[in-house]
Scaffold this motif. Structure first.
Motif, PDB file in Angstrom:
ATOM      1  N   VAL A   7     -16.765  22.511  63.825  1.00 18.31           N
ATOM      2  CA  VAL A   7     -16.747  23.506  62.949  1.00 18.31           C
ATOM      3  C   VAL A   7     -17.312  24.826  63.252  1.00 18.31           C
ATOM      4  CG1 VAL A   7     -18.231  24.077  60.537  1.00 18.31           C
ATOM      5  CG2 VAL A   7     -17.151  21.795  61.128  1.00 18.31           C
ATOM      6  N   ALA A   8     -18.124  24.789  64.356  1.00 21.41           N
ATOM      7  CA  ALA A   8     -18.764  26.171  64.774  1.00 21.41           C
ATOM      8  C   ALA A   8     -17.563  26.823  65.556  1.00 21.41           C
ATOM      9  CB  ALA A   8     -19.826  25.716  65.843  1.00 21.41           C
ATOM     10  N   ARG A   9     -16.547  26.071  66.119  1.00 20.30           N
ATOM     11  CA  ARG A   9     -15.270  26.715  66.740  1.00 20.30           C
ATOM     12  C   ARG A   9     -14.434  27.293  65.622  1.00 20.30           C
ATOM     13  NH1 ARG A   9     -10.468  25.930  68.574  1.00 20.30           N
ATOM     14  NH2 ARG A   9     -10.574  23.857  67.399  1.00 20.30           N
ATOM     15  N   VAL A  10     -14.396  26.539  64.711  1.00 21.73           N
ATOM     16  CA  VAL A  10     -13.382  27.076  63.850  1.00 21.73           C
ATOM     17  C   VAL A  10     -13.869  28.284  62.831  1.00 21.73           C
ATOM     18  CG1 VAL A  10     -12.165  26.478  61.514  1.00 21.73           C
ATOM     19  CG2 VAL A  10     -12.243  25.013  63.191  1.00 21.73           C
ATOM     20  N   VAL A  11     -15.207  28.426  62.739  1.00 21.96           N
ATOM     21  CA  VAL A  11     -15.961  29.385  62.264  1.00 21.96           C
ATOM     22  C   VAL A  11     -15.837  30.629  63.021  1.00 21.96           C
ATOM     23  CG1 VAL A  11     -18.169  30.083  61.512  1.00 21.96           C
ATOM     24  CG2 VAL A  11     -17.400  28.177  60.448  1.00 21.96           C
ATOM     25  N   LYS A  12     -16.138  30.417  64.197  1.00 24.80           N
ATOM     26  CA  LYS A  12     -15.994  31.595  65.237  1.00 24.80           C
ATOM     27  C   LYS A  12     -14.549  32.234  65.355  1.00 24.80           C
ATOM     28  CE  LYS A  12     -17.358  32.885  69.990  1.00 24.80           C
ATOM     29  NZ  LYS A  12     -17.881  32.599  71.181  1.00 24.80           N
ATOM     30  N   SER A  13     -13.625  31.355  65.458  1.00 24.75           N
ATOM     31  CA  SER A  13     -12.259  31.842  65.785  1.00 24.75           C
ATOM     32  C   SER A  13     -11.504  32.153  64.144  1.00 24.75           C
ATOM     33  CB  SER A  13     -11.433  30.711  66.435  1.00 24.75           C
ATOM     34  OG  SER A  13     -11.235  29.556  65.462  1.00 24.75           O
ATOM     35  N   ARG A  14     -11.955  31.787  63.160  1.00 20.97           N
ATOM     36  CA  ARG A  14     -11.402  32.321  62.069  1.00 20.97           C
ATOM     37  C   ARG A  14     -11.972  33.158  61.105  1.00 20.97           C
ATOM     38  NH1 ARG A  14      -8.509  26.552  59.728  1.00 20.97           N
ATOM     39  NH2 ARG A  14      -7.400  26.238  61.493  1.00 20.97           N
ATOM     40  N   ASP A  15     -13.183  32.781  60.706  1.00 22.72           N
ATOM     41  CA  ASP A  15     -14.201  33.571  59.753  1.00 22.72           C
ATOM     42  C   ASP A  15     -14.696  34.821  60.489  1.00 22.72           C
ATOM     43  OD1 ASP A  15     -13.097  31.851  57.616  1.00 22.72           O
ATOM     44  OD2 ASP A  15     -15.200  30.516  57.949  1.00 22.72           O
ATOM     45  N   ALA A  16     -15.478  34.441  61.629  1.00 19.65           N
ATOM     46  CA  ALA A  16     -16.090  35.468  62.266  1.00 19.65           C
ATOM     47  C   ALA A  16     -15.267  36.754  62.736  1.00 19.65           C
ATOM     48  CB  ALA A  16     -16.929  34.841  63.367  1.00 19.65           C
ATOM     49  N   GLU A  17     -13.972  36.291  63.344  1.00 18.61           N
ATOM     50  CA  GLU A  17     -12.863  37.152  63.535  1.00 18.61           C
ATOM     51  C   GLU A  17     -12.544  38.058  62.424  1.00 18.61           C
ATOM     52  OE1 GLU A  17      -9.957  35.499  66.053  1.00 18.61           O
ATOM     53  OE2 GLU A  17     -11.526  35.151  67.651  1.00 18.61           O
ATOM     54  N   GLY A  61     -18.906  27.056  51.531  1.00 17.00           N
ATOM     55  CA  GLY A  61     -18.228  26.695  50.398  1.00 17.00           C
ATOM     56  C   GLY A  61     -17.188  25.689  50.195  1.00 17.00           C
ATOM     57  N   ARG A  62     -17.743  24.605  50.813  1.00 13.75           N
ATOM     58  CA  ARG A  62     -16.679  23.347  51.070  1.00 13.75           C
ATOM     59  C   ARG A  62     -17.555  22.287  50.788  1.00 13.75           C
ATOM     60  NH1 ARG A  62     -12.070  24.375  54.027  1.00 13.75           N
ATOM     61  NH2 ARG A  62     -12.060  26.621  55.267  1.00 13.75           N
ATOM     62  N   SER A  63     -16.914  20.975  50.292  1.00 16.80           N
ATOM     63  CA  SER A  63     -17.426  19.779  50.171  1.00 16.80           C
ATOM     64  C   SER A  63     -17.732  19.131  51.661  1.00 16.80           C
ATOM     65  CB  SER A  63     -16.745  18.829  49.073  1.00 16.80           C
ATOM     66  OG  SER A  63     -15.297  18.442  49.814  1.00 16.80           O
ATOM     67  N   LEU A  64     -18.538  18.102  51.416  1.00 20.53           N
ATOM     68  CA  LEU A  64     -18.637  17.305  52.559  1.00 20.53           C
ATOM     69  C   LEU A  64     -17.089  16.709  53.287  1.00 20.53           C
ATOM     70  CD1 LEU A  64     -22.005  15.442  51.888  1.00 20.53           C
ATOM     71  CD2 LEU A  64     -21.445  17.223  53.575  1.00 20.53           C
ATOM     72  N   SER A  65     -16.418  16.210  52.358  1.00 19.95           N
ATOM     73  CA  SER A  65     -15.273  15.669  52.819  1.00 19.95           C
ATOM     74  C   SER A  65     -14.103  16.617  53.430  1.00 19.95           C
ATOM     75  CB  SER A  65     -14.241  15.185  51.426  1.00 19.95           C
ATOM     76  OG  SER A  65     -14.303  15.821  50.564  1.00 19.95           O
ATOM     77  N   GLU A  66     -14.180  17.756  52.738  1.00 21.50           N
ATOM     78  CA  GLU A  66     -13.254  18.987  53.111  1.00 21.50           C
ATOM     79  C   GLU A  66     -13.806  19.446  54.408  1.00 21.50           C
ATOM     80  OE1 GLU A  66     -12.226  21.033  48.916  1.00 21.50           O
ATOM     81  OE2 GLU A  66     -13.862  21.853  49.963  1.00 21.50           O
ATOM     82  N   LEU A  67     -15.276  19.419  54.749  1.00 19.82           N
ATOM     83  CA  LEU A  67     -15.985  20.048  55.989  1.00 19.82           C
ATOM     84  C   LEU A  67     -15.263  18.839  57.174  1.00 19.82           C
ATOM     85  CD1 LEU A  67     -17.806  21.951  57.160  1.00 19.82           C
ATOM     86  CD2 LEU A  67     -19.726  20.250  56.920  1.00 19.82           C
ATOM     87  N   ARG A  68     -15.385  17.552  56.810  1.00 22.22           N
ATOM     88  CA  ARG A  68     -14.960  16.923  57.852  1.00 22.22           C
ATOM     89  C   ARG A  68     -13.742  16.911  58.091  1.00 22.22           C
ATOM     90  NH1 ARG A  68     -18.661  12.226  54.706  1.00 22.22           N
ATOM     91  NH2 ARG A  68     -20.871  12.964  55.439  1.00 22.22           N
ATOM     92  N   ASP A  69     -12.778  17.009  57.029  1.00 21.39           N
ATOM     93  CA  ASP A  69     -11.180  17.063  57.239  1.00 21.39           C
ATOM     94  C   ASP A  69     -10.957  18.355  58.115  1.00 21.39           C
ATOM     95  OD1 ASP A  69     -10.748  14.879  55.808  1.00 21.39           O
ATOM     96  OD2 ASP A  69     -10.505  16.039  53.996  1.00 21.39           O
ATOM     97  N   LEU A  70     -11.654  19.573  57.967  1.00 23.64           N
ATOM     98  CA  LEU A  70     -11.650  20.772  58.506  1.00 23.64           C
ATOM     99  C   LEU A  70     -11.758  20.552  60.197  1.00 23.64           C
ATOM    100  CD1 LEU A  70     -11.339  23.594  58.852  1.00 23.64           C
ATOM    101  CD2 LEU A  70     -13.632  24.041  58.422  1.00 23.64           C
TER     102      LEU A  70
END
Length: 400
Positions: free
Chosen positions: A256-266, A372-381
């Motif tokens: 999740v940290a890698r996705v947040v850094k590569s997508r949202d943060a950028e 802004g996600r549910s637990l299931s959405e976070l795990r799927d991400l």
């Protein structure tokens, strides 16, 4: 008398005769020797009860209890300062928001009035005293508008107000953390007090109250996320699987940290750079246009009517630019992107940290809600990100 004596004699004789008649045999005497036990003489003394329990405690225990109460008082003092800062930032944020509205309205009214006066002066003719008076008035008004526009471009009142709103929110969050810590912990250590002080000082540095000397740079060379937390200099290379944390959850949070850094943060960094460039352009254009209008108004009444046209056009454009910059609150938008990028940086740092972190399930829930996600959405991400990473590595290995 004679009768009394006779009766006494009779009684004495009868008693003597009864004694002689009844004879009781005497029992033989037995002599039993019991060994004597030596007994020491002891003096019994009764002491009065003592109720001084604290004095009877060991010295180290008394010092520790005294230190704990002092540390609790120190942490309460920090909490009081946090509450005071909440009120200060809230009041100053309201004040700076009013600055933005009042200064914008004042500058636009001055600019448009001066533009109208410049137009009147250019239409009425040349060399007339009334025309000269109108021309001087328009020049003074445009010069004043140039100064006010430059001041607003320098301090960015809308951005200042957004800084104070963010500071108020973060200080409220820190207040809740300290109050919760005081409720849940009976023993307060000095390190806990130092950590709270570091958080307060970091917020003071990230969102300063004064304008002169400590004001944040409104037009930095490059976009940088806001940082309002103390720097963690300790490194924790080993993962700690305790307090609700598992290897699976550790991997999920890392993805999740890698996705947040590569997508949202950028993405927020790109938007922040766009807002910064737009704000810099508008901040320069507003005072320049007003200044050109002020200079042009000086030459109204000469042989050519071009000066009046330039003065009116530039003044009108300056009003539009000021409205777009400060009415649209471009500085506030830039600060919002800067704060959001800082949130993602803090989230990434918190995920990587293993020291004094909260329960794993609670942390997972907190991260999901913040994103802004549910637990299931976070795990799927996290799962999709992990699979895509594996596929990318396999594809790269096949190519090379």
């Amino acid at each position: 008398m004679a009768s009394l004596q006779v009766s006494r004699l009779v009684l004495s004789s009868s008693s003597s005769s009864s004694k002689a008649a009844v004879s009781i045999p005497k029992l033989p005497k037995f002599h039993v020797s019991v060994p004597k036990i030596p007994i020491k003489k002891q003096t019994l003394s009764v002491k009065e009860p003592s109720f001084e329990f604290v004095e009877s405690l060991p010295l180290s225990l008394k010092q520790r209890r005294g230190s704990e109460s002092i540390q609790r008082e120190r942490l309460n003092a920090v909490l009081e300062e946090v509450m005071d800062r909440i009120e200060m930032h809230k009041n100053i944020g309201d004040q700076r928001n009013n600055w933005n509205s009042l200064l914008l309205n004042s500058v636009n009214m001055i600019t448009l009035t001066a533009a109208l006066m410049a137009g009147i002066a250019s239409v009425n003719g040349h060399g007339v005293d009334s025309v000269t008076a109108v021309k001087i008035a328009s020049t003074v008004l445009l010069t004043s508008a140039t100064g006010f526009a430059a001041l607003m471009s320098k301090i960015q009142p809308s951005q200042l107000a957004e800084e104070q709103r963010n500071a108020t929110r973060l200080f409220k969050k820190l207040r809740v953390e300290i109050e919760k810590f005081l409720r849940e912990n009976e023993e307060i250590e000095e390190e806990d007090v130092k950590e709270a002080i570091k958080k307060v000082l970091s917020l003071d540095k990230a969102y300063p109250l004064p304008l002169i000397g400590t004001m944040l740079e409104k037009f930095p060379e490059e976009f940088k996320p806001a940082t309002w937390w103390p720097e963690n200099k300790r490194e924790n290379p080993k993962s700690v699987l305790a307090n609700g944390w598992s290897q699976e959850l550790q991997t999920e949070m890392r993805e999740v940290a890698r996705v947040v850094k590569s997508r949202d943060a950028e993405e927020y960094e790109k938007l922040g750079n766009v807002a910064l460039k737009l704000n810099r352009f508008l901040a320069i254009s507003g005072p320049v246009l007003t200044g050109v209008s002020a200079v042009s108004s000086v030459f109204i009444g000469q042989d050519s009517g071009l000066a009046g046209i330039v003065a009116m056009t530039c003044a009108s454009l300056a009003a539009v630019v000021n409205t777009l910059e400060h009415g649209g609150q471009v500085g506030m938008v830039f600060e919002m992107y800067r704060n959001s990028a800082g949130f993602f940086s803090l989230l990434e740092e918190t995920m990587k940290s293993t020291e004094k972190r909260e329960n794993g399930q609670v942390f997972e829930t907190r991260v999901a809600v913040k994103l802004g996600r549910s637990l299931s959405e976070l795990r799927d991400l996290a799962k999709r990100s992990n699979l895509s990473q594996v596929e990318a590595n396999e594809f790269a290995s096949k190519l090379f």
